[in-house]
Design an enzyme around this catalytic site. Structure first.
Site, PDB file in Angstrom:
ATOM      1  CG  HIS A 164      40.039   7.283  -8.261  1.00 17.19           C
ATOM      2  ND1 HIS A 164      38.435   6.413  -7.490  1.00 17.19           N
ATOM      3  CD2 HIS A 164      40.320   6.191  -8.376  1.00 17.19           C
ATOM      4  CE1 HIS A 164      39.045   5.216  -6.476  1.00 17.19           C
ATOM      5  NE2 HIS A 164      39.632   4.792  -7.557  1.00 17.19           N
ATOM      6  CD  GLU A 165      43.268   6.610 -10.698  1.00 15.81           C
ATOM      7  OE1 GLU A 165      43.987   5.624  -9.016  1.00 15.81           O
ATOM      8  OE2 GLU A 165      42.430   5.900 -10.963  1.00 15.81           O
ATOM      9  CG  HIS A 171      43.754   5.684  -4.987  1.00 17.64           C
ATOM     10  ND1 HIS A 171      43.700   4.954  -3.939  1.00 17.64           N
ATOM     11  CD2 HIS A 171      43.581   5.130  -5.843  1.00 17.64           C
ATOM     12  CE1 HIS A 171      42.770   4.354  -4.492  1.00 17.64           C
ATOM     13  NE2 HIS A 171      42.346   4.431  -6.064  1.00 17.64           N
ATOM     14  CE1 TYR A 227      43.247  -0.164  -3.809  1.00 14.03           C
ATOM     15  CE2 TYR A 227      43.803  -1.504  -5.012  1.00 14.03           C
ATOM     16  CZ  TYR A 227      43.352  -0.441  -4.952  1.00 14.03           C
ATOM     17  OH  TYR A 227      42.012   0.072  -6.333  1.00 14.03           O
ATOM     18  CD  GLU A 272      39.808   2.196  -5.197  1.00 12.45           C
ATOM     19  OE1 GLU A 272      39.249   2.531  -5.824  1.00 12.45           O
ATOM     20  OE2 GLU A 272      40.745   1.792  -5.974  1.00 12.45           O
ATOM     21  CG  ASP A 290      38.465  -5.756  -7.122  1.00 11.85           C
ATOM     22  OD1 ASP A 290      39.170  -4.592  -7.138  1.00 11.85           O
ATOM     23  OD2 ASP A 290      37.419  -4.822  -6.458  1.00 11.85           O
ATOM     24  CG  HIS A 307      37.991  -1.461  -7.504  1.00 11.61           C
ATOM     25  ND1 HIS A 307      38.639  -2.146  -7.920  1.00 11.61           N
ATOM     26  CD2 HIS A 307      37.912  -0.121  -7.752  1.00 11.61           C
ATOM     27  CE1 HIS A 307      39.410  -1.513  -7.930  1.00 11.61           C
ATOM     28  NE2 HIS A 307      39.420  -0.032  -7.823  1.00 11.61           N
TER      29      HIS A 307
HETATM   30 ZN   LIG Z   1      41.144   3.055  -6.990  1.00 12.90          ZN
END
Ligand SMILES: [Zn+2]
Lengths: 115, 354
Positions: B173-174, B177, B188, B197, B270, B275
């Site tokens: 996931h990271e 990005h 974002y 995301e 958020d 998310h």
């Molecule tokens: Zn993320």
């Protein structure tokens, strides 16, 4: 990436911190939770740190004003003092190392609230 | 409106969204121009630009089939401090060390690199062999992992809410990005942020499936399985198969992800629910992968990856993205193909008409 939102100091406080404050954690990897800190339960050095650093005149020192526009999944911290509607909101990449270290030190003293 | 009492900064000349777009998508010359104007007008904004990575691609270069690129990884021990990156503890080619978390970050970065190289012919995050830098043991009691534009950082968790942050789908996931960033980017916040995301979730899940050689029907489709604290009631951070069902706990509340546009969450927190609403495109991908069968990184993964390379719109909405997936399915598999039909059907089932 730039969020376009102002995560800097959005409210000023009275000079007294009081006996309790809450910290809300959001953003991050999508989990949000909240806890309260009872200042009387803190060790002396941490208590003094909080009283000094989280006082009204020092809050502005925590904001770097240069949010990393490429960061994703960063945590947003929201501090609120007891008996006050004022909130201090700051995004992780915009906060000074001092602030983040203080937040980390407070974690063991945080009483997590049920939702 | 500008305040007449201050020096006119670039924000008064160019609206914020244009500055954002130039920084993200403009060529070197344009970014330099913006940086100079900002420097002249406002010194603090100058530092923000300087902190940004130098290179950004509209779409990453695709490697020739004959090319044999080499991965380059570095893992640092953050020593529970705030400052990044910390002390270098393992670099490319070195054997595993005693610290399991270091090895998990190192191996996980390798698994992500493998997925993008072997399946999409992409040489690292930027398509140009960028070193994969990770810091583990970031801060104390830190319940998070993030990508900061240049590297990953993983906390150890506080043992109550989170435990291990270097689980493979989280690493995927990271790093994904970073792939978004070096593919032209998705701003974002709001729907483009939720797409950012979602792309990270989809390719986080695919990293794990690719490593385990799982088919779409064998996979668990979870992000962060097993990272929640021992007393938290939940299985993971998110589920692409059943958004909204990953956890239901007294401390964390219920997983807020919707699976359909009928339940889209309008919020300012958020970053506009990045998310939260990512559950909708996540579930569309899951449905497509199930329809197509086999390995999800194959046909479904290619449609999503091609879309990221071609979308060319940092403010893309769910509809923009969905339209582009259909276009990419058509380009790769042909008009009227089952891949196109199922792509449309997957979006329709989550409430997005294409
Ligand atoms: Zn993320």
């Amino acid at each position: 990436m730039e969020s376009g939102r102002n995560y800097g100091i959005n409210t000023m406080y009275s000079s007294s911190i009081g006996s309790t404050f809450t910290i809300k954690f959001s953003g991050g990897m999508g989990i949000s939770y909240k806890g309260s800190v009872d200042l009387s339960a803190l060790p002396q050095d941490l208590y003094e740190d909080v009283q000094t650093k989280l006082s009204e005149k020092n809050l502005s020192k925590f904001s770097r004003e240069n949010r990393n526009q490429y960061i994703t999944d960063s945590v947003i911290y929201e501090l609120q003092y007891k008996d006050s509607d004022n909130k201090f909101t700051i995004e992780e990449s915009q906060a000074s190392d001092d602030f983040l270290e203080l937040i980390d030190s407070l974690r063991p003293y945080l009483n997590l609230e049920l939702k | 409106m500008c305040n007449s009492n201050h020096i006119h900064s670039i924000e008064c000349i160019l609206p914020p969204h244009m500055i954002e777009a130039i920084n993200m998508r403009g060529n070197k010359k344009m970014r330099k121009m913006v940086a100079r104007l900002i420097k002249d007008a406002d010194s603090y904004r100058q530092s923000r630009i300087a902190a940004a990575p130098n290179k950004s691609f509209m779409a990453a270069p695709k490697l020739a089939a004959s090319a044999r690129p080499k991965i380059n990884r570095k893992v640092y021990n953050g020593q529970k401090k705030v400052k990044l990156p910390g002390i270098l503890v393992r670099k490319e080619g070195e054997p595993p060390c005693k610290d399991k978390v270091v090895n998990a970050a190192y191996d996980g970065a390798g698994d992500v690199y493998d997925l993008y190289l072997k399946q999409y012919r992409r040489n690292s995050l930027d398509g140009n062999g960028m070193t994969l830098i990770s810091t583990v043991h970031h801060r104390r009691n830190y319940n998070n992992a993030f990508w900061n534009g240049q590297q990953m950082a993983y906390g150890d968790g506080d043992g109550v809410i989170f435990t291990n942050m270097t689980e493979l789908s989280i690493v995927g996931h990271e790093l994904s990005h970073g792939v978004v960033q070096f593919s032209g980017g998705l701003v974002y916040r709001d729907q483009s942020g939720a797409l950012n995301e979602s792309f990270a979730d989809v390719f986080g899940a695919l990293t794990k499936q690719h490593k385990l050689k799982q088919s779409a029907c064998d996979a668990d489709w979870l992000i962060g399985k097993g990272i929640l604290g021992p007393n938290i009631k939940g299985v993971a951070l998110r589920s692409l198969k059943t958004p909204g069902e990953a956890y239901d706990d007294q401390l964390l509340g219920k997983d807020p992800q919707p699976y359909h546009m009928d339940y889209y969450v309008n919020t300012t927190s958020d970053n506009g629910g990045v998310h939260i609403n990512s559950g909708i495109p996540n579930h569309a991908f899951y449905l497509l992968a199930q329809y197509l069968g086999g390995n999800s990184w194959g046909k479904a993964g290619h449609i999503w990856y091609d879309t990221m390379q071609a979308i060319n719109n940092p403010y893309a909405t769910f509809n923009d993205w969905a339209d582009k997936t259909v276009e990419m399915a058509r380009a790769r598999f042909g008009n009227g193909s089952r891949e196109v039909i199922y792509t449309r059907r997957a979006w329709n089932l989550v409430g997005i008409t294409v």
